[in-house]
Design a protein around this motif. Structure first.
Motif, PDB file in Angstrom:
ATOM      1  N   ARG A  19       0.851  -1.183   0.000  1.00  0.00           N
ATOM      2  CA  ARG A  19       0.000   0.000   0.000  1.00  0.00           C
ATOM      3  C   ARG A  19       0.891   1.238   0.000  1.00  0.00           C
ATOM      4  O   ARG A  19       2.080   1.135   0.316  1.00  0.00           O
ATOM      5  N   PRO A  20       0.329   2.412  -0.334  1.00  0.00           N
ATOM      6  CA  PRO A  20       1.149   3.628  -0.311  1.00  0.00           C
ATOM      7  C   PRO A  20       1.902   3.740   1.021  1.00  0.00           C
ATOM      8  O   PRO A  20       1.318   3.511   2.084  1.00  0.00           O
ATOM      9  N   GLY A  21       3.176   4.028   0.949  1.00  0.00           N
ATOM     10  CA  GLY A  21       3.995   4.152   2.157  1.00  0.00           C
ATOM     11  C   GLY A  21       4.776   2.897   2.485  1.00  0.00           C
ATOM     12  O   GLY A  21       5.772   2.951   3.204  1.00  0.00           O
ATOM     13  N   ASP A  22       4.359   1.746   1.952  1.00  0.00           N
ATOM     14  CA  ASP A  22       5.100   0.501   2.217  1.00  0.00           C
ATOM     15  C   ASP A  22       6.435   0.514   1.467  1.00  0.00           C
ATOM     16  O   ASP A  22       6.523   1.052   0.354  1.00  0.00           O
ATOM     17  N   ALA A  23       7.435  -0.109   2.064  1.00  0.00           N
ATOM     18  CA  ALA A  23       8.712  -0.276   1.360  1.00  0.00           C
ATOM     19  C   ALA A  23       8.447  -1.090   0.095  1.00  0.00           C
ATOM     20  O   ALA A  23       7.737  -2.099   0.144  1.00  0.00           O
ATOM     21  N   TYR A  25       6.701  -0.160  -2.431  1.00  0.00           N
ATOM     22  CA  TYR A  25       5.481   0.270  -3.143  1.00  0.00           C
ATOM     23  C   TYR A  25       5.833   1.120  -4.362  1.00  0.00           C
ATOM     24  O   TYR A  25       5.324   0.888  -5.460  1.00  0.00           O
ATOM     25  N   ASP A  26       6.722   2.109  -4.169  1.00  0.00           N
ATOM     26  CA  ASP A  26       7.028   3.007  -5.291  1.00  0.00           C
ATOM     27  C   ASP A  26       7.737   2.290  -6.427  1.00  0.00           C
ATOM     28  O   ASP A  26       7.465   2.546  -7.595  1.00  0.00           O
ATOM     29  N   ASP A  27       8.624   1.368  -6.076  1.00  0.00           N
ATOM     30  CA  ASP A  27       9.283   0.590  -7.134  1.00  0.00           C
ATOM     31  C   ASP A  27       8.264  -0.233  -7.896  1.00  0.00           C
ATOM     32  O   ASP A  27       8.327  -0.361  -9.115  1.00  0.00           O
ATOM     33  N   ALA A  28       7.320  -0.811  -7.168  1.00  0.00           N
ATOM     34  CA  ALA A  28       6.354  -1.723  -7.801  1.00  0.00           C
ATOM     35  C   ALA A  28       5.381  -0.986  -8.705  1.00  0.00           C
ATOM     36  O   ALA A  28       4.897  -1.536  -9.687  1.00  0.00           O
ATOM     37  N   ARG A  29       5.082   0.267  -8.394  1.00  0.00           N
ATOM     38  CA  ARG A  29       4.075   0.984  -9.204  1.00  0.00           C
ATOM     39  C   ARG A  29       4.725   1.679 -10.408  1.00  0.00           C
ATOM     40  O   ARG A  29       4.044   2.123 -11.316  1.00  0.00           O
ATOM     41  N   ARG A  30       6.057   1.773 -10.407  1.00  0.00           N
ATOM     42  CA  ARG A  30       6.759   2.442 -11.512  1.00  0.00           C
ATOM     43  C   ARG A  30       6.774   1.535 -12.738  1.00  0.00           C
ATOM     44  O   ARG A  30       7.037   0.334 -12.613  1.00  0.00           O
ATOM     45  N   ILE A  31       6.479   2.079 -13.908  1.00  0.00           N
ATOM     46  CA  ILE A  31       6.517   1.245 -15.116  1.00  0.00           C
ATOM     47  C   ILE A  31       7.542   1.812 -16.102  1.00  0.00           C
ATOM     48  O   ILE A  31       8.191   2.813 -15.817  1.00  0.00           O
ATOM     49  N   PHE A  32       7.653   1.173 -17.243  1.00  0.00           N
ATOM     50  CA  PHE A  32       8.683   1.564 -18.226  1.00  0.00           C
ATOM     51  C   PHE A  32       8.547   3.041 -18.625  1.00  0.00           C
ATOM     52  O   PHE A  32       9.533   3.761 -18.705  1.00  0.00           O
ATOM     53  N   ASN A  33       7.328   3.464 -18.918  1.00  0.00           N
ATOM     54  CA  ASN A  33       7.101   4.834 -19.389  1.00  0.00           C
ATOM     55  C   ASN A  33       7.101   5.796 -18.202  1.00  0.00           C
ATOM     56  O   ASN A  33       6.173   5.807 -17.395  1.00  0.00           O
ATOM     57  N   GLY A  34       8.139   6.637 -18.126  1.00  0.00           N
ATOM     58  CA  GLY A  34       8.282   7.568 -17.004  1.00  0.00           C
ATOM     59  C   GLY A  34       7.216   8.647 -16.966  1.00  0.00           C
ATOM     60  O   GLY A  34       7.112   9.386 -15.986  1.00  0.00           O
ATOM     61  N   MET A  35       6.394   8.763 -18.018  1.00  0.00           N
ATOM     62  CA  MET A  35       5.307   9.759 -17.987  1.00  0.00           C
ATOM     63  C   MET A  35       4.161   9.294 -17.096  1.00  0.00           C
ATOM     64  O   MET A  35       3.288  10.085 -16.752  1.00  0.00           O
ATOM     65  N   VAL A  36       4.137   7.997 -16.788  1.00  0.00           N
ATOM     66  CA  VAL A  36       2.994   7.435 -16.052  1.00  0.00           C
ATOM     67  C   VAL A  36       3.327   7.422 -14.567  1.00  0.00           C
ATOM     68  O   VAL A  36       4.291   6.786 -14.137  1.00  0.00           O
ATOM     69  N   ASP A  37       2.516   8.147 -13.796  1.00  0.00           N
ATOM     70  CA  ASP A  37       2.774   8.279 -12.356  1.00  0.00           C
ATOM     71  C   ASP A  37       1.436   8.098 -11.627  1.00  0.00           C
ATOM     72  O   ASP A  37       0.751   9.062 -11.320  1.00  0.00           O
ATOM     73  N   ILE A  43      -1.384  -2.841  -4.245  1.00  0.00           N
ATOM     74  CA  ILE A  43      -0.662  -3.633  -5.244  1.00  0.00           C
ATOM     75  C   ILE A  43      -0.615  -5.059  -4.714  1.00  0.00           C
ATOM     76  O   ILE A  43      -0.079  -5.317  -3.627  1.00  0.00           O
ATOM     77  N   ALA A  44      -1.232  -5.974  -5.464  1.00  0.00           N
ATOM     78  CA  ALA A  44      -1.293  -7.379  -5.034  1.00  0.00           C
ATOM     79  C   ALA A  44      -0.292  -8.163  -5.865  1.00  0.00           C
ATOM     80  O   ALA A  44      -0.474  -8.341  -7.078  1.00  0.00           O
ATOM     81  N   ARG A  45       0.781  -8.607  -5.216  1.00  0.00           N
ATOM     82  CA  ARG A  45       1.851  -9.320  -5.936  1.00  0.00           C
ATOM     83  C   ARG A  45       1.524 -10.805  -5.930  1.00  0.00           C
ATOM     84  O   ARG A  45       1.702 -11.497  -4.920  1.00  0.00           O
ATOM     85  N   CYS A  46       1.044 -11.292  -7.048  1.00  0.00           N
ATOM     86  CA  CYS A  46       0.465 -12.639  -7.115  1.00  0.00           C
ATOM     87  C   CYS A  46       1.555 -13.704  -7.241  1.00  0.00           C
ATOM     88  O   CYS A  46       2.483 -13.561  -8.049  1.00  0.00           O
ATOM     89  N   THR A  47       1.403 -14.784  -6.494  1.00  0.00           N
ATOM     90  CA  THR A  47       2.380 -15.871  -6.578  1.00  0.00           C
ATOM     91  C   THR A  47       1.866 -17.046  -7.404  1.00  0.00           C
ATOM     92  O   THR A  47       2.610 -17.973  -7.683  1.00  0.00           O
ATOM     93  N   GLY A  48       0.594 -17.023  -7.751  1.00  0.00           N
ATOM     94  CA  GLY A  48       0.041 -18.123  -8.532  1.00  0.00           C
ATOM     95  C   GLY A  48      -1.412 -17.828  -8.911  1.00  0.00           C
ATOM     96  O   GLY A  48      -1.968 -16.774  -8.550  1.00  0.00           O
ATOM     97  N   THR A  49      -1.995 -18.778  -9.638  1.00  0.00           N
ATOM     98  CA  THR A  49      -3.355 -18.583 -10.146  1.00  0.00           C
ATOM     99  C   THR A  49      -4.346 -18.327  -9.008  1.00  0.00           C
ATOM    100  O   THR A  49      -5.251 -17.492  -9.140  1.00  0.00           O
ATOM    101  N   ASP A  50      -4.188 -19.023  -7.888  1.00  0.00           N
ATOM    102  CA  ASP A  50      -5.133 -18.825  -6.776  1.00  0.00           C
ATOM    103  C   ASP A  50      -5.111 -17.383  -6.269  1.00  0.00           C
ATOM    104  O   ASP A  50      -6.154 -16.832  -5.896  1.00  0.00           O
ATOM    105  N   ASP A  51      -3.927 -16.798  -6.240  1.00  0.00           N
ATOM    106  CA  ASP A  51      -3.826 -15.389  -5.827  1.00  0.00           C
ATOM    107  C   ASP A  51      -4.569 -14.487  -6.807  1.00  0.00           C
ATOM    108  O   ASP A  51      -5.223 -13.521  -6.403  1.00  0.00           O
TER     109      ASP A  51
END
Ligand SMILES: Cc1cc2nc3c(=O)[nH]c(=O)nc-3n(C[C@H](O)[C@H](O)[C@H](O)COP(=O)(O)OP(=O)(O)OC[C@H]3O[C@@H](n4cnc5c(N)ncnc54)[C@H](O)[C@@H]3O)c2cc1C
Length: 466
Positions: A19-23, A25-37, A43-51
């Motif tokens: 969630r915002p503020g978590d260690a 979080y900012d890395d995970a939400r950053r994508i290739f295109n630097g214009m997107v903020d 952010i749910a980091r899925c480990t498999g289909t059940d997740d």
């Protein structure tokens, strides 16, 4: 800063939740295109289909916007939403190669670097993205263009089956052991029908060494170089692939000092097959010159796949558009040369990809992808560093793309365009395929839960405007 916590609210979810503020979080939400903020609520980091099932059900029940992050290379930034839930599939990156029947399966968050490393260990490959950090799933769902395509077809042509989590949180199989119509839709129809958690491909033998590489000339030679490449490709066998490019010569040791930082014209060329035969077949290209840089030699396929990596770093500002072309006449080449002579950013690239070969021989109705037979596919990839330069760079790209429109087929390669509106998406598929995709959408996602993509809205949401 709070430590990442397990998200107790998502029933059955076992992966990490940020969630915002978590260690992290900012890395995970950053994508290739630097214009997107954008800042998802979760952010749910899925480990498999059940997740994935748990997170999709949670988002739908809570009425949260849902973004699917495969490799994070989509230029529009659909991988990340403002508020809402971002499904981060990157932990699902296992690649399993079955040499006995030459098939390969990978998780929905695998990237091409991971995929190529696993397949090349066995002398196999699937047509893959030209930069290793691009996601396999996003690229394949948009059909998938890569250096091997004239020999092996588009990426989606090798897709045999897929596992998909639907908007209802159900797990379905696309393919001959499940829904064949869904497989048809996944071959070019984008992320419209659910979250792809596993992709199964036919893999193809690809020599560990290919004759391939880069030729670079001063920009003043643009018309001659592109014209020569065009004429050569008209008679080239399927084994030859490549593109002409209009770039700025990098300040790299392999570039002569006088050429560094100056507009240039180049060719990336390859021969998919015996390297000696490749050297013979590619000779008319390699001997055209003199080039400022000639780096065409036997190289591992995996090295070819990394050739453009340094020139495409993450985090820069990207505004892209693209067109399939009816041809590449001298008049159009002059338009491209004239505009690129005054390119506003040294990282911007124009790539003119050669069509023909295997993709053009796959029956048009076999996949959702709208255009197979265009002789050329041009990408206008505008890339720069500073937000202050947004307007100038976007205006330059729009002007160049408009000047090239008279030679556009009217179709679009959806992997390479930005948010260009519903009509452009519809035109990319053509009316019959579009109607077929809407019927599929009505079955799998009637409420348009998966709307953050090159969207094919279901009939119901066209009426409600969602
Ligand atoms: C540097 C660079 C190089 C590229 N090179 C090529 C190239 O050589 N050939 C080519 O064809 N394209 C290329 N592309 C374009 C690329 O294929 C598309 O942008 C593609 O959508 C990226 O997929 P992704 O998974 O990395 O991106 P994401 O931004 O994560 O995903 C884009 C969209 O794809 C969908 N998606 C992704 N994963 C899944 C999944 N598992 N299940 C359901 N939907 C999913 C979602 O709708 C998502 O919004 C390149 C892009 C970049 C930035």
């Amino acid at each position: 800063m709070a430590a990442p916590t397990l998200h107790r609210d998502i029933e059955g979810f076992r992966g990490e939740v940020l969630r915002p503020g978590d260690a992290g979080y900012d890395d995970a939400r950053r994508i290739f295109n630097g214009m997107v903020d954008r800042s998802p609520a979760v952010i749910a980091r899925c480990t498999g289909t059940d997740d994935v099932v748990a997170a999709v059900r949670h988002a739908v029940a809570a009425g949260m916007p849902l973004a699917v992050h495969g490799g994070g290379h989509g230029v529009v930034g659909h991988a990340v939403c403002e508020g809402g839930l971002m499904l981060d599939l990157r932990p699902m990156n296992r690649v399993e190669v079955r040499v006995s029947d030459r098939t390969v399966s990978c998780g929905g968050g695998t990237n091409w670097g991971q995929f190529d490393a696993a397949t090349q260990e066995h002398g196999l490959a699937v047509t893959g993205g030209r930069v290793p950090s691009t996601g396999v799933a996003g690229l394949t769902l948009g059909s998938g263009s890569g250096w091997l395509e004239r020999k092996l077809g588009f990426t989606c042509d090798s897709l045999l089956a897929a596992e998909v989590v639907t908007a209802a949180g159900e797990v379905v199989t696309a393919g001959t052991d499940g829904d064949e119509e869904l497989l048809w839709g996944l071959r070019g129809g984008g992320g419209n029908f659910g979250v792809v958690t596993r992709l199964d491909f036919r893999a193809h033998p690809v020599e560990p060494l290919l004759h391939a590489g880069l030729l670079l000339y001063p920009h003043e030679a643009a018309a001659e170089v592109i014209g020569h490449f065009r004429d050569f490709m008209a008679g080239a066998p399927d084994e030859v692939g490549g593109a002409a490019t209009l770039i700025t010569a990098p300040a790299a040791p392999f570039v002569p000092e006088a050429a560094r930082g100056r507009p240039a014209v180049g060719m990336v060329v390859l021969y998919v097959g015996d390297p000696d035969e490749g050297a013979r077949v590619l000779r008319p290209l390699v001997e055209f010159g003199p080039p400022a840089v000639a780096m065409v030699q036997p190289m591992p396929y995996s090295a070819l796949q990394r050739l453009l990596e340094a020139g495409n770093p993450p985090g820069l500002r990207n505004w892209w558009t693209a067109d399939f072309l009816t041809g590449l006449p001298d008049e159009l080449v002059d338009v491209l040369a004239e505009h690129t002579a005054r390119v506003p950013s040294p990282t911007t690239q124009v790539a003119i990809i050669a069509g023909g070969g295997a993709p053009a021989r796959v029956p048009d109705e076999a996949t959702a992808l709208g255009t197979r037979t265009a002789p050329w596919n041009v990408h206008f990839l505008s890339i720069w560093a500073d937000a202050d330069d947004d307007e100038r760079n976007i205006a330059w790209t729009r002007a160049l793309s408009a000047a090239a429109k008279p030679w556009a087929t009217g179709g679009a390669y959806l992997n390479f365009i930005g948010d260009e509106g519903h009509d452009r998406v519809r035109a990319a598929f053509g009316p019959e395929k579009y109607a077929r995709l809407v019927a599929l959408k009505d079955r799998y996602d009637p409420d348009n839960v998966f709307c953050l993509n090159q969207n094919v809205p279901p009939s119901r949401s066209v009426a409600t405007g969602r």
